[in-house]
Design a protein around this motif. Structure first.
Motif, PDB file in Angstrom:
ATOM      1  N   ARG A  51       0.832  -1.204   0.000  1.00  0.00           N
ATOM      2  CA  ARG A  51       0.000   0.000   0.000  1.00  0.00           C
ATOM      3  C   ARG A  51       0.869   1.258   0.000  1.00  0.00           C
ATOM      4  NH1 ARG A  51      -5.169   1.278   0.949  1.00  0.00           N
ATOM      5  NH2 ARG A  51      -5.599  -0.925   1.241  1.00  0.00           N
ATOM      6  N   ARG A  52       1.949   1.210   0.784  1.00  0.00           N
ATOM      7  CA  ARG A  52       2.817   2.390   0.849  1.00  0.00           C
ATOM      8  C   ARG A  52       3.497   2.645  -0.506  1.00  0.00           C
ATOM      9  NH1 ARG A  52       7.041   4.170   5.363  1.00  0.00           N
ATOM     10  NH2 ARG A  52       8.454   2.946   4.075  1.00  0.00           N
ATOM     11  N   ALA A  53       3.967   1.560  -1.127  1.00  0.00           N
ATOM     12  CA  ALA A  53       4.612   1.704  -2.440  1.00  0.00           C
ATOM     13  C   ALA A  53       3.612   2.254  -3.464  1.00  0.00           C
ATOM     14  CB  ALA A  53       5.143   0.353  -2.902  1.00  0.00           C
ATOM     15  N   ASP A  54       2.372   1.793  -3.347  1.00  0.00           N
ATOM     16  CA  ASP A  54       1.336   2.234  -4.287  1.00  0.00           C
ATOM     17  C   ASP A  54       1.014   3.712  -4.093  1.00  0.00           C
ATOM     18  OD1 ASP A  54      -0.505   1.284  -6.387  1.00  0.00           O
ATOM     19  OD2 ASP A  54      -2.055   1.957  -4.973  1.00  0.00           O
ATOM     20  N   GLU A  55       0.977   4.129  -2.845  1.00  0.00           N
ATOM     21  CA  GLU A  55       0.702   5.550  -2.561  1.00  0.00           C
ATOM     22  C   GLU A  55       1.800   6.438  -3.121  1.00  0.00           C
ATOM     23  OE1 GLU A  55      -1.912   4.873   1.518  1.00  0.00           O
ATOM     24  OE2 GLU A  55       0.158   5.605   1.667  1.00  0.00           O
ATOM     25  N   GLN A  56       3.048   5.958  -3.024  1.00  0.00           N
ATOM     26  CA  GLN A  56       4.164   6.744  -3.563  1.00  0.00           C
ATOM     27  C   GLN A  56       4.106   6.811  -5.085  1.00  0.00           C
ATOM     28  OE1 GLN A  56       7.416   4.816  -1.622  1.00  0.00           O
ATOM     29  NE2 GLN A  56       7.223   6.084   0.228  1.00  0.00           N
ATOM     30  N   ALA A  57       3.733   5.689  -5.691  1.00  0.00           N
ATOM     31  CA  ALA A  57       3.616   5.669  -7.156  1.00  0.00           C
ATOM     32  C   ALA A  57       2.514   6.633  -7.608  1.00  0.00           C
ATOM     33  CB  ALA A  57       3.308   4.251  -7.628  1.00  0.00           C
ATOM     34  N   GLN A  58       1.414   6.678  -6.842  1.00  0.00           N
ATOM     35  CA  GLN A  58       0.318   7.595  -7.177  1.00  0.00           C
ATOM     36  C   GLN A  58       0.777   9.045  -7.121  1.00  0.00           C
ATOM     37  OE1 GLN A  58      -3.713   7.274  -5.895  1.00  0.00           O
ATOM     38  NE2 GLN A  58      -3.424   5.168  -5.211  1.00  0.00           N
ATOM     39  N   LYS A  59       1.625   9.338  -6.131  1.00  0.00           N
ATOM     40  CA  LYS A  59       2.117  10.723  -5.999  1.00  0.00           C
ATOM     41  C   LYS A  59       3.002  11.098  -7.182  1.00  0.00           C
ATOM     42  CE  LYS A  59       2.057  11.145  -0.995  1.00  0.00           C
ATOM     43  NZ  LYS A  59       2.911  10.769   0.136  1.00  0.00           N
ATOM     44  N   ARG A  60       3.756  10.129  -7.677  1.00  0.00           N
ATOM     45  CA  ARG A  60       4.656  10.414  -8.809  1.00  0.00           C
ATOM     46  C   ARG A  60       3.888  10.521 -10.124  1.00  0.00           C
ATOM     47  NH1 ARG A  60       7.865   6.483  -6.244  1.00  0.00           N
ATOM     48  NH2 ARG A  60       7.108   4.903  -7.682  1.00  0.00           N
ATOM     49  N   HIS A  61       2.658  10.050 -10.134  1.00  0.00           N
ATOM     50  CA  HIS A  61       1.877  10.027 -11.377  1.00  0.00           C
ATOM     51  C   HIS A  61       1.601  11.450 -11.855  1.00  0.00           C
ATOM     52  CE1 HIS A  61      -0.791   8.388 -14.379  1.00  0.00           C
ATOM     53  NE2 HIS A  61      -1.745   9.214 -13.997  1.00  0.00           N
ATOM     54  N   ALA A  62       1.621  11.615 -13.185  1.00  0.00           N
ATOM     55  CA  ALA A  62       1.399  12.939 -13.784  1.00  0.00           C
ATOM     56  C   ALA A  62       0.047  13.503 -13.339  1.00  0.00           C
ATOM     57  CB  ALA A  62       1.436  12.818 -15.298  1.00  0.00           C
ATOM     58  N   PRO A  63      -0.028  14.836 -13.157  1.00  0.00           N
ATOM     59  CA  PRO A  63      -1.299  15.433 -12.762  1.00  0.00           C
ATOM     60  C   PRO A  63      -2.337  15.250 -13.880  1.00  0.00           C
ATOM     61  CG  PRO A  63       0.281  17.126 -13.381  1.00  0.00           C
ATOM     62  CD  PRO A  63       1.021  15.834 -13.361  1.00  0.00           C
ATOM     63  N   PRO A  64      -3.614  15.292 -13.519  1.00  0.00           N
ATOM     64  CA  PRO A  64      -4.647  15.096 -14.547  1.00  0.00           C
ATOM     65  C   PRO A  64      -4.607  16.227 -15.570  1.00  0.00           C
ATOM     66  CG  PRO A  64      -5.614  15.823 -12.480  1.00  0.00           C
ATOM     67  CD  PRO A  64      -4.179  15.544 -12.202  1.00  0.00           C
ATOM     68  N   PRO A  65      -5.042  15.949 -16.803  1.00  0.00           N
ATOM     69  CA  PRO A  65      -5.010  16.989 -17.832  1.00  0.00           C
ATOM     70  C   PRO A  65      -6.054  18.056 -17.540  1.00  0.00           C
ATOM     71  CG  PRO A  65      -6.220  15.085 -18.609  1.00  0.00           C
ATOM     72  CD  PRO A  65      -5.702  14.723 -17.258  1.00  0.00           C
ATOM     73  N   GLY A  66      -5.958  19.189 -18.188  1.00  0.00           N
ATOM     74  CA  GLY A  66      -6.925  20.270 -17.992  1.00  0.00           C
ATOM     75  C   GLY A  66      -8.274  19.932 -18.610  1.00  0.00           C
ATOM     76  N   HIS A  67      -9.026  20.972 -18.943  1.00  0.00           N
ATOM     77  CA  HIS A  67     -10.386  20.772 -19.443  1.00  0.00           C
ATOM     78  C   HIS A  67     -10.420  20.376 -20.916  1.00  0.00           C
ATOM     79  CE1 HIS A  67     -12.163  22.097 -15.787  1.00  0.00           C
ATOM     80  NE2 HIS A  67     -11.533  23.249 -15.817  1.00  0.00           N
TER      81      HIS A  67
END
Ligand SMILES: [Zn+2]
Length: 256
Positions: free
Chosen positions: A191-207
């Motif tokens: 779970r901790r590794a997954d949370e870190q991977a989520q943080k590294r994930h690119a931000p969502p695109p705009g509109h």
């Protein structure tokens, strides 16, 4: 009466080109008077019908540019490909979750036969089978125990805990351990590794992709309701842009 007018008109119009300029002006007036009486379009100094000339001269309005759906179409294709790829894994995750769920003891059969290639389900963190607790098979990995006692009705306690999880993309994760803060346990470390991977994930695109997809789906599926299309837009954006945890170590047989 109108036949006579027509004949007169034809004579005037036939003679018109040969007339001197001064006479032409008077003839043109006569021609247009006759034409007005006959309900015909008026003509200009070259006897071209004024309406027709105007029509021919008016430039065709340029067609509105066709909306460019290419970006949205690419996103939609990527979405369909991903959904197709995930479908058997999602169905498999549901089957395993159903087979292993329930209060109290866990059925041993699914633990040992629902893994990849009909083998045991493995922990996604340490890649080892689940371990049984209690009785003659205390501390024995489920597959080794099953080899000695393949009883389809058999249920057992699990040593060290078992987590069966369906993650955000709908696929399966199996872990040893009890959810909590102890990172030595497989489920918590994962779970901790997954949370870190989520943080590294690119931000969502705009509109922009939202609007592009909305216009594309309106063009592609005019028969669907606006609400359906917006739901589909959101599903596409989620599937294509959201953090994807991937597929776990346990895999379904065949197409699922
Ligand atoms: Zn483990």
């Amino acid at each position: 009466m109108s036949d006579e007018l027509r004949r007169t008109l034809r004579v005037y119009e036939a003679e018109y080109p040969g007339q001197p300029l001064v006479a032409r002006r008077a003839d043109l007036e006569a021609i247009n008077r006759l034409r007005a009486q006959l309900g015909l379009p008026l003509v200009d100094a070259e006897l071209k019908e004024i309406g027709a000339v105007a029509e021919a001269a008016a430039p065709e309005p340029p067609p509105p540019p066709a909306p460019d759906h290419s970006t949205a179409r690419e996103l939609y294709r990527a979405y369909l490909a991903k959904v197709k790829e995930l479908r058997p894994h999602r169905a498999y995750a549901d089957r395993v979750a159903r087979a292993t769920s329930g209060p109290g003891q866990t059925p041993v059969g699914p633990l040992t036969t629902m893994g990849t290639g009909g083998g045991p389900l493995l922990c996604d963190q340490c890649k080892k089978p689940i371990v049984l607790e209690g009785g003659a098979f205390q501390g024995v990995p489920a597959d080794a125990a099953w080899a000695k006692n393949p009883d389809p009705e058999w249920k057992s306690w699990i040593s060290g805990g078992l987590v069966v999880e369906i993650v955000t993309n709908g696929t399966l994760r199996i872990y040893h351990g009890y959810p909590g803060r102890d990172d030595r346990q497989c489920c918590n470390a994962a779970r901790r590794a997954d949370e870190q991977a989520q943080k590294r994930h690119a931000p969502p695109p705009g509109h922009e992709p939202f609007h592009a997809l909305r216009a594309f789906l309106e063009h592609e599926f005019p028969e669907r309701s606006e609400r359906d299309r917006v739901a589909l837009v959101n599903d596409i954006l989620n599937t294509v842009f959201s953090y994807d945890p991937g597929i776990g170590v346990n895999r379904p047989d065949g197409p699922g």
